[in-house]
Design a protein around this motif. Structure first.
Motif, PDB file in Angstrom:
ATOM      1  N   LEU A   1       0.849  -1.190   0.000  1.00 49.79           N
ATOM      2  CA  LEU A   1       0.000   0.000   0.000  1.00 49.79           C
ATOM      3  C   LEU A   1       0.885   1.239   0.000  1.00 49.79           C
ATOM      4  O   LEU A   1       2.004   1.214   0.518  1.00 49.79           O
ATOM      5  N   THR A   2       0.366   2.330  -0.578  1.00 52.12           N
ATOM      6  CA  THR A   2       1.054   3.598  -0.387  1.00 52.12           C
ATOM      7  C   THR A   2       0.816   4.052   1.052  1.00 52.12           C
ATOM      8  O   THR A   2      -0.070   3.539   1.745  1.00 52.12           O
TER       9      THR A   2
ATOM     10  N   GLU B   1      -0.476   6.767   2.079  1.00 56.74           N
ATOM     11  CA  GLU B   1      -1.817   7.343   2.206  1.00 56.74           C
ATOM     12  C   GLU B   1      -2.864   6.241   2.303  1.00 56.74           C
ATOM     13  O   GLU B   1      -3.797   6.329   3.115  1.00 56.74           O
ATOM     14  N   GLU B   2      -2.714   5.203   1.481  1.00 56.52           N
ATOM     15  CA  GLU B   2      -3.662   4.092   1.522  1.00 56.52           C
ATOM     16  C   GLU B   2      -3.611   3.363   2.862  1.00 56.52           C
ATOM     17  O   GLU B   2      -4.640   2.990   3.429  1.00 56.52           O
TER      18      GLU B   2
ATOM     19  N   ARG C   1      -5.272   5.445   5.549  1.00 53.58           N
ATOM     20  CA  ARG C   1      -6.726   5.396   5.374  1.00 53.58           C
ATOM     21  C   ARG C   1      -7.276   4.049   5.862  1.00 53.58           C
ATOM     22  O   ARG C   1      -8.323   3.989   6.516  1.00 53.58           O
ATOM     23  N   GLU C   2      -6.565   2.963   5.554  1.00 49.49           N
ATOM     24  CA  GLU C   2      -6.973   1.626   5.996  1.00 49.49           C
ATOM     25  C   GLU C   2      -6.982   1.544   7.531  1.00 49.49           C
ATOM     26  O   GLU C   2      -7.925   1.023   8.138  1.00 49.49           O
TER      27      GLU C   2
ATOM     28  N   ARG D   1      -0.252  -8.488  -0.073  1.00 50.06           N
ATOM     29  CA  ARG D   1      -0.164  -7.661  -1.287  1.00 50.06           C
ATOM     30  C   ARG D   1       1.292  -7.595  -1.764  1.00 50.06           C
ATOM     31  O   ARG D   1       2.232  -7.541  -0.960  1.00 50.06           O
TER      32      ARG D   1
ATOM     33  N   LYS E   1       1.695  12.520  -4.983  1.00 49.69           N
ATOM     34  CA  LYS E   1       1.564  12.512  -3.520  1.00 49.69           C
ATOM     35  C   LYS E   1       1.227  13.918  -3.055  1.00 49.69           C
ATOM     36  O   LYS E   1       1.957  14.862  -3.307  1.00 49.69           O
TER      37      LYS E   1
END
Length: 659
Positions: free
Chosen positions: A488-489, A491-492, A495-496, A541, A627
């Motif tokens: 994941l980035t 940011e992702e 958020r997760e 992932r 970004k």
């Protein structure tokens, strides 16, 4: 509600005598008033005492017999001195300076022993042969009661409980304007009754004045000074940002030199503008692999001190946002050799005084001033900060004038009370809470590493190459996690964590998350974080390429004093031309403003700095980056990003630095 426990450790190597003392004191504790839960325990050796003090966070005081011998008889039948009372007291106060220390002495030794020991900040002494256990107990209980006082908070609470009718500000009048309102009563109920009762006005004399304290605020500040190891302490209710500006304006006249690390908080750069100082910027170290900005290399600092012996002051940030802290003592010594005052921004390190593994603090290393965001790491409300002063040349009148220039005449009294209470908690149970926090930090590191995907960065990982030999230390309560293998980035991932697991982290770079552990961190919170990271790791992932923002260009040239450039009107100049290309005409212009990408919050430009083509390309690159980065100081003309620069006429009217 839990009742406090206050253990007093008695050190005497004669078992029978020790047993009698402990029995007598505990009997006094049972029969006399004991609101702080005093209980007495004993040990027979100095080493045992030091071990107890390290392990037991509920110890509040020690009573040391001035005659300490080993229990093992020597060959000649004589007992040998194991450790002098003086040495033991020194070791105790170095390890836990918040502890009260009393000495048991013989009456005939009073002058000699007391003179030597009272230079070590011993709180009192008892005569060994008198055995007045009730009297000893009352003295020890009174000392703990004094240490646990909160002068301002107690007075605030007393006033609120008086329930006086308010014919003064604030306008909500103890919440009466909101209570029962069909429109805003929910706010009153959400915030709670006492938040409004305690929101008072300077019209209440018994609550003292933050602008010129002579009563309970002064008392609270004096107790904070003792707790944090300062000569003087001042409460600030609008954050360390303002605290830094107050010190600058006190120490610096327009045009006087200030040495500062370029990666310091933006309030320091604002302070440069307000004070009219001539800044000498020192580039910080950079860990390019993780986007972490570290301390200024020691050789850079020492070189700046040698090249600018006429500087009035130097400001450094220790520890940094990521927990990196300087080996301050040799730096302070070098600065003081040139009569340069040292200011340390300790916004993220206000807890350090209360655990030996985090010390020395800036003041213990010899700094003249330290500013701390008490709200960041201790139990104070947001914006509640402290200014600690150890400057032997402190000009209180000038400081007070500058303090009052920045302080509201209507301070938030709950904020002042939170500083008072935060100090009390740090003194009474700070060691115990920090011991737990450090244990949790060590456990959390192991748990995160056990995911096999996320990895906690250690000091060696975080240190930029140029400071690897500078004896930099890491505050373990700041945990930086490499997230590059999770798929994941950043940011992702944030958020997760927020949406699925109800977790909000402190900050991030393009491939790291930073977690802040405080005295409020619990094992259950750590377990929930570990569970969330383990679940994400098990999703398997494939790692993806993370976008790394380019490095901030090194500092260029300061052509004019920041204050002079900032207060010019300037003109708006676009970063891009009409064909959406980088505006080459900006190179050589002088910025009027501070341009700060956030994160990391380090200025690319400060007022008075010459703009180069590299800087323009860097700013445009950030604006076009996938970004999202905030760019403070950029002004928009419609959709066109611009910077404010000096006009040619303004430049002709300004005096260049060095002339």
């Amino acid at each position: 509600m839990k009742k406090p426990v206050s253990r007093v450790l008695v050190i005497n190597d004669e078992s029978l005598v020790l047993r009698e003392i402990i029995k007598g004191l505990n009997a006094a504790a049972r029969t006399l008033e004991n609101p702080y839960g005093l209980t007495f325990v004993g040990v027979t050796t100095a080493l045992e005492a030091l071990r107890q003090i390290e392990e037991d966070g509920d110890i509040q005081a020690v009573v040391v017999d001035d005659r300490l011998y080993t229990l093992k008889a020597e060959a000649n039948g004589q007992r040998s001195l194991q450790m002098s009372a003086l040495e033991l007291v020194q070791r105790i106060t170095r390890f836990r300076p918040e502890l009260d220390v009393y000495i048991l002495i013989s009456q005939e030794q009073e002058d000699e022993v007391v003179d030597a020991l009272f230079t070590e900040a011993v709180d009192g002494y008892f005569y060994r042969d008198e055995r007045d256990y009730n009297g000893w107990y009352r003295i020890l209980s009174a000392q703990i009661q004094e240490k646990a006082r909160t002068p301002f908070y107690d007075q605030l609470k007393n006033y609120v409980l008086m329930a006086k009718d308010a014919w003064h500000t604030p306008g909500h009048s103890s919440g009466d304007s909101l209570r029962g309102s069909p429109w805003v009563n929910d706010f009153y109920e959400f915030m709670g009754e006492h938040i409004f009762d305690a929101d008072l006005s300077v019209s209440v004399p018994m609550l003292d004045s933050l602008m010129e304290p002579t009563g309970v605020i002064r008392e609270a500040q004096e107790m904070a000074a003792k707790a944090f190891g300062a000569r003087r302490t001042f409460f600030a209710t609008n954050g360390t940002s303002t605290a830094n500006k107050v010190i600058f304006q006190t120490l610096l006249a327009p045009g006087e030199k200030l040495l500062l690390d370029r990666n310091c908080h933006k309030s320091v750069h604002h302070g440069v503008v307000l004070s009219g100082a001539h800044p000498i910027y020192m580039d910080s170290s950079v860990n390019k692999k993780y986007g972490v900005y570290g301390p200024v290399p020691k050789k850079t600092i020492l070189k700046a001190i040698e090249e600018h012996p006429d500087a009035e002051a130097m400001v450094l940030t220790s520890c940094t946002y990521d927990g990196l802290r300087y080996d301050l003592a040799p730096i302070v010594e070098a600065a003081h050799a040139k009569n340069i005052k040292v200011i340390i921004d300790e916004a993220w390190y206000g807890h350090a005084r209360f655990h030996p593994s985090l010390r020395p603090t800036a003041l213990e290393a010899g700094a003249d001033y330290a500013t701390q965001s008490t709200h960041k790491v201790l139990s104070a409300f947001s914006q509640a900060s402290m200014i600690h002063v150890n400057d032997p040349d402190f000009n209180e009148h000038l400081f007070r004038e500058n303090f009052n220039m920045h302080t509201s005449t209507s301070p938030q009294y709950a904020m002042i009370a939170s500083l008072d209470v935060g100090r009390k908690q740090a003194v009474m149970e700070g060691y115990k809470l920090l011991k737990r926090t450090l244990e949790l930090a060590a456990e959390l590191r192991e748990q995160i590493n056990a995911t096999g995907v996320f990895r906690v960065l250690e000091l060696e990982d975080l240190l930029p190459d140029e400071v690897k030999d500078d004896n930099i230390k890491l505050d373990p309560t700041k945990v930086t996690v490499d997230i590059s293998r999770c798929g994941l980035t950043v940011e992702e991932l944030q958020r997760e964590l927020f949406d699925r697991y109800n977790i909000q982290v402190e900050k991030s770079t393009f491939n790291t998350l930073t977690l802040l552990l405080t005295i409020g961190t619990t094992r259950s919170k750590c377990s929930r974080l570990y569970d969330a990271l383990m679940r994400i790791a098990r999703e398997g992932r494939a790692p993806q390429r993370l976008y790394q923002t380019p490095d901030i260009p090194r500092f260029t040239q300061l052509k004019y004093l920041p204050r002079d450039a900032f207060y010019c009107g300037g003109q708006i100049a676009p970063l891009l031309d009409e064909k959406d290309r980088v505006n080459g005409a900006l190179a050589g212009k002088v910025s009027c403003d501070q341009i700060v990408p956030y994160p990391p919050g380090i200025p690319v430009l400060v007022p008075g700095q010459v703009i180069t083509q590299d800087i323009v390309h860097y700013l445009v690159g950030l604006l076009r980056s996938p970004k999202k980065v905030e760019l403070h100081g950029i002004v928009y003309d419609g959709y066109l990003p611009c910077v404010r620069v000096l006009t040619s006429a303004e430049e002709r009217g300004l005096r260049k630095i060095g002339r």
